[in-house]
Design a protein around this motif. Structure first.
Motif, short mmCIF file in Angstrom:
data_model
loop_
_atom_site.label_atom_id
_atom_site.label_comp_id
_atom_site.label_asym_id
_atom_site.label_seq_id
_atom_site.Cartn_x
_atom_site.Cartn_y
_atom_site.Cartn_z
N ASN A 22 0.83 -1.20 0.00
CA ASN A 22 0.00 0.00 0.00
C ASN A 22 0.87 1.25 0.00
O ASN A 22 2.11 1.18 0.09
CB ASN A 22 -0.96 -0.01 1.20
N TYR A 23 0.22 2.38 -0.10
CA TYR A 23 0.91 3.67 -0.21
C TYR A 23 1.64 4.02 1.08
O TYR A 23 2.71 4.63 1.06
CB TYR A 23 -0.10 4.75 -0.58
N LYS A 24 1.07 3.64 2.20
CA LYS A 24 1.69 3.91 3.49
C LYS A 24 3.06 3.23 3.58
O LYS A 24 4.06 3.83 4.02
CB LYS A 24 0.80 3.44 4.63
N MET A 72 4.93 2.38 1.03
CA MET A 72 5.81 3.06 0.09
C MET A 72 6.38 4.34 0.71
O MET A 72 7.58 4.64 0.58
CB MET A 72 5.04 3.40 -1.21
N GLU A 73 5.54 5.11 1.40
CA GLU A 73 6.01 6.34 2.06
C GLU A 73 7.09 6.01 3.10
O GLU A 73 8.13 6.69 3.17
CB GLU A 73 4.84 7.04 2.73
N TYR A 114 -4.56 3.47 -0.84
CA TYR A 114 -4.20 4.79 -0.32
C TYR A 114 -4.83 5.09 1.04
O TYR A 114 -4.41 6.03 1.72
CB TYR A 114 -4.61 5.88 -1.31
N PRO A 134 7.49 3.77 -9.43
CA PRO A 134 6.42 4.23 -8.53
C PRO A 134 6.07 5.71 -8.66
O PRO A 134 4.94 6.09 -8.41
CB PRO A 134 6.98 3.92 -7.14
N PHE A 166 2.17 4.95 -9.35
CA PHE A 166 1.33 5.07 -8.17
C PHE A 166 1.10 6.51 -7.75
O PHE A 166 0.74 6.78 -6.62
CB PHE A 166 1.95 4.28 -7.01
N SER A 167 1.32 7.43 -8.68
CA SER A 167 0.99 8.82 -8.38
C SER A 167 -0.53 8.97 -8.27
O SER A 167 -1.27 8.52 -9.15
CB SER A 167 1.50 9.74 -9.48
N PRO A 168 -1.03 9.60 -7.21
CA PRO A 168 -2.49 9.75 -7.05
C PRO A 168 -3.09 10.86 -7.90
O PRO A 168 -4.28 11.11 -7.84
CB PRO A 168 -2.65 10.06 -5.57
#
Length: 378
Positions: free
Chosen positions: A46-48, A50-51, A345, A367, A371-373
């Motif tokens: 998930n995005y979390k 990735m961050e 996200y 990414p 995976f850019s929002p």
């Protein structure tokens, strides 16, 4: 890349060749392997995550989770349909290829012989007409599908009531089965002044579910038989009528011949590769590169300007039917985008993947864009 592009929205072909061989590379927009790469099923995908990995500088793990599946796992991917190979006698050689964009018909010339081909705008078939003796016919299966673990395609060849049909049937993933069927009358094309008409159908079990039955090959032969009964010129007249209406919607004339040629070609792409009821144009539209492998960049939907700029001119030119394919596609996938926003996200609303499969699933890749929002805003 330099073949003559032909299509009717759902199916397409590239006409090309050299020497005594003419090829028609075949494609269909909804042939996809939609299996999910294993890393995408992990609970922390998930995005979390990735961050957190970006903040800790762990790029190796970012690549493993989000980038490598695109590069190292063959699926999801668009699938090539195959190639029709027409072999003429030694000493005969193709001398030119051309496209009449206004009629969406291609031509190849071999001395005194002529080959014409179009993908019918009104029927789910393509037709080829060749003057002189009938050439040798073969179907080539793309070797790239071997990477997907499919069983070998089944081949068939039969003659019924003077009509020869040659086909290949491929079983793919998740129950998908698709066939390429070529049919032509054996009695034709035996004299120099005669001609042979070939009918080509690209059929999947998605057609079967809509029309009943169980066999893509049988449906392909049925479609070809109906087309051959109507004849090349009859179907071509209806086809030309469709294209006449398409070209009447809007027009631009400029004095620069190169710009004018590009304008006509780009507008032609809308008519031949984007129709209501068919998938919108992906990276290569209905003209997957025929180099024996799988489609470049998986033939996917890159929403980082690729799809956006592809459809940018449609409303300005009044080509609303062509654009409807793209709008219907995204509207149908809205529930999928909403789930993606929530599960990946952790936010409400809808987010469109930067790199997308036919079913709206994310494919991964670099990414920063995949995976850019921000794609949804477009």
């Amino acid at each position: 890349d330099h073949g003559i592009p032909l299509g009717n929205g759902l199916c397409g072909g590239l006409l090309w060749g050299a020497g005594n061989t003419v090829n028609l590379s075949l494609d269909r927009g909804d042939l996809w392997d939609l299996r999910v790469p294993p890393p995408f099923t992990e609970p922390d995908w998930n995005y979390k995550t990735m961050e957190e990995l970006a903040q800790s500088g762990n790029m190796k793990r970012i690549h493993q989770m989000f980038d490598d599946p695109y590069e190292q796992v063959a699926y999801p991917t668009k699938l090539p349909a195959g190639r029709l190979v027409l072999s003429f006698p030694p000493g005969e050689a193709v001398t030119s290829f051309s496209l009449d964009a206004r009629k969406a018909e291609a031509e190849a010339v071999m001395g005194t012989r002529q080959l014409r081909v179009f993908f019918s705008a009104t029927e789910p078939v393509a037709l080829v007409r060749i003057t002189g003796p009938t050439p040798r016919v073969a179907l080539k299966i793309p070797s790239g599908v071997d990477k997907l673990g499919y069983p070998a395609a089944l081949r068939g060849d039969e003659t019924v009531q003077g009509i020869r049909s040659v086909w290949m049937l491929q079983t793919a993933a998740d129950g998908l089965r698709y066939a390429v069927v070529v049919s032509y009358p054996l009695a034709a094309g035996n004299l120099e002044n005669e001609a042979t008409t070939f009918a080509i159908a690209i059929v999947s079990n998605r057609d079967i579910s809509r029309q009943g039955g169980a066999d893509p090959v049988a449906l392909g032969k049925q479609r070809n038989a109906e087309a051959l009964q109507k004849g090349y010129e009859s179907l071509f007249a209806a086809h030309v009528s469709w294209w006449k209406q398409f070209w009447s919607i809007s027009d631009v004339q400029v004095p620069d011949a190169g710009v004018q040629r590009q304008y006509v070609l780009d507008k032609y792409f809308y008519g031949s590769a984007s129709r209501p009821g068919a998938p919108p144009m992906s990276l290569q539209g209905v003209w997957t590169a025929d180099e024996g492998g799988l489609p470049p960049w998986k033939g996917d939907y890159h929403n980082d300007l690729n799809t956006q700029m592809t459809y940018l001119a449609a409303p300005e030119a009044g080509l609303f039917a062509a654009e409807q394919s793209f709008l219907d596609f995204n509207w149908r996938l809205l529930p999928r985008y909403e789930r993606f926003a929530q599960t990946f996200y952790g936010v409400p609303g809808a987010i469109v993947p930067g790199v997308e499969a036919l079913d709206g699933a994310p494919l991964g890749g670099w990414p920063q864009y995949s995976f850019s929002p921000t794609m949804s805003a477009w």
